[in-house]
Design a protein around this motif. Structure first.
Motif, mmCIF file in Angstrom:
data_model
loop_
_atom_site.group_PDB
_atom_site.id
_atom_site.type_symbol
_atom_site.label_atom_id
_atom_site.label_comp_id
_atom_site.label_asym_id
_atom_site.label_seq_id
_atom_site.Cartn_x
_atom_site.Cartn_y
_atom_site.Cartn_z
ATOM 1 N N ASP A 190 6.468 3.766 0.023
ATOM 2 C CA ASP A 190 5.774 2.729 -0.758
ATOM 3 C C ASP A 190 6.728 1.952 -1.662
ATOM 4 O O ASP A 190 6.374 0.892 -2.168
ATOM 5 N N PHE A 191 7.916 2.480 -1.899
ATOM 6 C CA PHE A 191 8.874 1.809 -2.791
ATOM 7 C C PHE A 191 9.925 1.000 -2.025
ATOM 8 O O PHE A 191 10.857 0.486 -2.611
ATOM 9 N N THR A 192 9.765 0.918 -0.696
ATOM 10 C CA THR A 192 10.727 0.115 0.078
ATOM 11 C C THR A 192 10.237 -1.324 0.143
ATOM 12 O O THR A 192 9.047 -1.593 -0.009
ATOM 13 N N ILE A 198 8.062 -1.472 8.080
ATOM 14 C CA ILE A 198 8.891 -0.271 8.252
ATOM 15 C C ILE A 198 8.068 0.965 8.634
ATOM 16 O O ILE A 198 8.505 1.804 9.404
ATOM 17 N N SER A 199 6.861 1.070 8.086
ATOM 18 C CA SER A 199 6.052 2.271 8.321
ATOM 19 C C SER A 199 5.623 2.376 9.783
ATOM 20 O O SER A 199 5.318 1.373 10.423
ATOM 21 N N MET A 216 1.370 12.455 -1.426
ATOM 22 C CA MET A 216 0.793 11.405 -2.270
ATOM 23 C C MET A 216 1.216 11.586 -3.734
ATOM 24 O O MET A 216 1.098 10.672 -4.536
ATOM 25 N N SER A 217 1.725 12.782 -4.062
ATOM 26 C CA SER A 217 2.073 13.088 -5.459
ATOM 27 C C SER A 217 3.031 12.062 -6.047
ATOM 28 O O SER A 217 2.831 11.583 -7.167
ATOM 29 N N LYS A 218 4.071 11.714 -5.289
ATOM 30 C CA LYS A 218 5.132 10.864 -5.835
ATOM 31 C C LYS A 218 4.643 9.434 -6.030
ATOM 32 O O LYS A 218 4.619 8.916 -7.134
ATOM 33 N N ALA A 219 4.251 8.811 -4.909
ATOM 34 C CA ALA A 219 3.920 7.387 -4.958
ATOM 35 C C ALA A 219 2.716 7.107 -5.847
ATOM 36 O O ALA A 219 2.682 6.102 -6.558
ATOM 37 N N PHE A 220 1.726 8.000 -5.833
ATOM 38 C CA PHE A 220 0.504 7.759 -6.598
ATOM 39 C C PHE A 220 0.555 8.387 -7.996
ATOM 40 O O PHE A 220 -0.422 8.320 -8.745
ATOM 41 N N ASN A 300 12.418 5.249 -5.277
ATOM 42 C CA ASN A 300 12.405 5.073 -6.738
ATOM 43 C C ASN A 300 13.421 5.969 -7.435
ATOM 44 O O ASN A 300 13.241 6.360 -8.586
ATOM 45 N N TYR A 301 14.485 6.305 -6.722
ATOM 46 C CA TYR A 301 15.564 7.118 -7.292
ATOM 47 C C TYR A 301 16.868 6.646 -6.674
ATOM 48 O O TYR A 301 16.873 5.994 -5.618
#
Length: 366
Positions: A190-192, A198-199, A216-220, A300-301
């Motif tokens: 989701d951060f690209t 791409i998906s 889903m933990s990271k993006a949401f 995002n890192y």
């Protein structure tokens, strides 16, 4: 007294570096875990608070109903979806129960190898120092090792680099010939830029030996709620994974989050744009540090190689924490050449990112 487990900043560092979460209880800036700080909106928390009694007192739904909630978000048929208590639950099933031999490009998210029984995981080194995946070499190695499952994380963790879609498609086709399932972990996609192009989610029906895994933990931004899902058009494989999941694997809060999420998808997209903007500024500022090699991030890192004259990654990480109460991840313990020269920094707010850069310059050298 600083906390019940430690008395000095050094002891606090030793304690924190052995934990896998609960960081918010310990008062430091967390540039290690990879959150979206701009989601969920306050309305989501308000809704959960208002419904807390029902969510606590009642049994949550089972797999088929949960899959129907995820199908509304992914626009996929429910029978293609398996919902996990975080992606970690599904990884444990894939690596620990279903794969006879699993092959993983490294460095990567350690859980794929850690969850496999001894001797069943093969680590395939990424090209060095570009950290790119050579899919032809990778599929040849999978064949040589007799792997029946291969994993590609894109963008990869810790390198934050996307594997080109055309490469993944070619890889899936090569692996299909040798009856090997390809697990594509899109947790950070989701951060690209150009996520839609791409998906592989919307093309999953074309590749019967492919499954997409998504935490889903990271993006949401919901690490504490624990939701992940797997998506595959291979219904036999979906069933095999589903059979390993116990009946109520997702709690009521996670279920309710999935139920209301479709109302907030435009806010979610907007939150990802803010994350990307912060990250791009952060990347530019990290590049300005003399001697630092900074890999252009797709997530995002940001993955960096410290200047040759600087202290090691573990030493820099420790100093940042003890002196500035900022926590990052070093690559010590990752399977890669010169692991102790690399660090991974999660992007937070612009203000926090700027503070980190100032602190990093301060602690990098003797």
């Amino acid at each position: 007294m600083m906390g019940d487990k430690y008395n000095t900043p050094e002891e606090k560092y030793e304690y924190i570096s052995k934990q896998h979460g609960g960081y918010y209880r310990h008062d430091f800036t967390d540039h290690a875990y990879l959150y979206n700080l701009y989601f969920p909106p306050k309305a989501v928390f308000k809704h959960l608070k208002e419904n807390i009694e029902d969510l606590v007192l009642n049994y949550p739904m089972a797999q088929d109903a949960l899959a129907s909630l995820v199908s509304k978000i992914t626009d996929q048929a429910t029978e293609r979806i398996v919902v996990g208590n975080g992606a970690a639950e599904i990884i444990k099933i894939l690596s620990g129960h279903l794969a006879k031999k699993i092959i993983v490009p490294v460095p990567s998210f350690n859980e794929y190898v850690n969850a496999a029984p001894k001797g069943r995981a093969v680590e395939f080194p990424l090209e060095f120092p570009s950290f790119q995946l050579d899919v032809d070499k990778f599929s040849a190695e999978a064949l040589k090792e007799g792997a029946d499952m291969a994993v590609v994380v894109t963008p990869n963790n810790p390198t934050s680099l996307v594997v080109p879609k055309a490469d993944l498609i070619r890889l899936a086709q090569k692996l299909e010939k040798q009856n090997c399932m390809l697990i594509v972990d899109e947790s950070f996609l989701d951060f690209t830029d150009n996520k839609e192009q791409i998906s592989l989610e919307q093309e999953i029906h074309k590749y019967p030996n492919m499954a997409i895994l998504k935490s889903m933990s990271k993006a949401f931004g919901i690490c504490g709620i624990r939701i992940g899902y797997m998506l595959t058009a291979n219904l036999e494989f979906a069933k095999a994974v589903r059979n390993e999941i116990h009946i109520w694997n997702i709690n009521g809060f996670a279920e309710e989050f999935l139920r209301i999420l479709p109302q907030y998808l435009s806010e979610f997209k907007a939150s990802c744009e803010i994350v990307k903007k912060d990250r791009d500024i952060f990347y530019k500022n990290l590049c300005a540090i003399e001697g630092m090699t900074v890999y252009k991030p797709d997530a995002n890192y940001i993955f960096c190689r410290l200047p040759d004259a600087a202290l090691s990654g573990p030493e820099v990480t420790k100093r940042l924490f003890i002196k500035y109460n900022i926590y990052i991840k070093d690559s010590g313990g990752k399977t890669q050449p010169d692991a102790e020269r690399y660090i991974r920094i999660a992007s937070r707010t612009q203000e926090e990112n700027n503070k980190l850069i100032a602190a990093l310059k301060e602690v990098m050298y003797e």
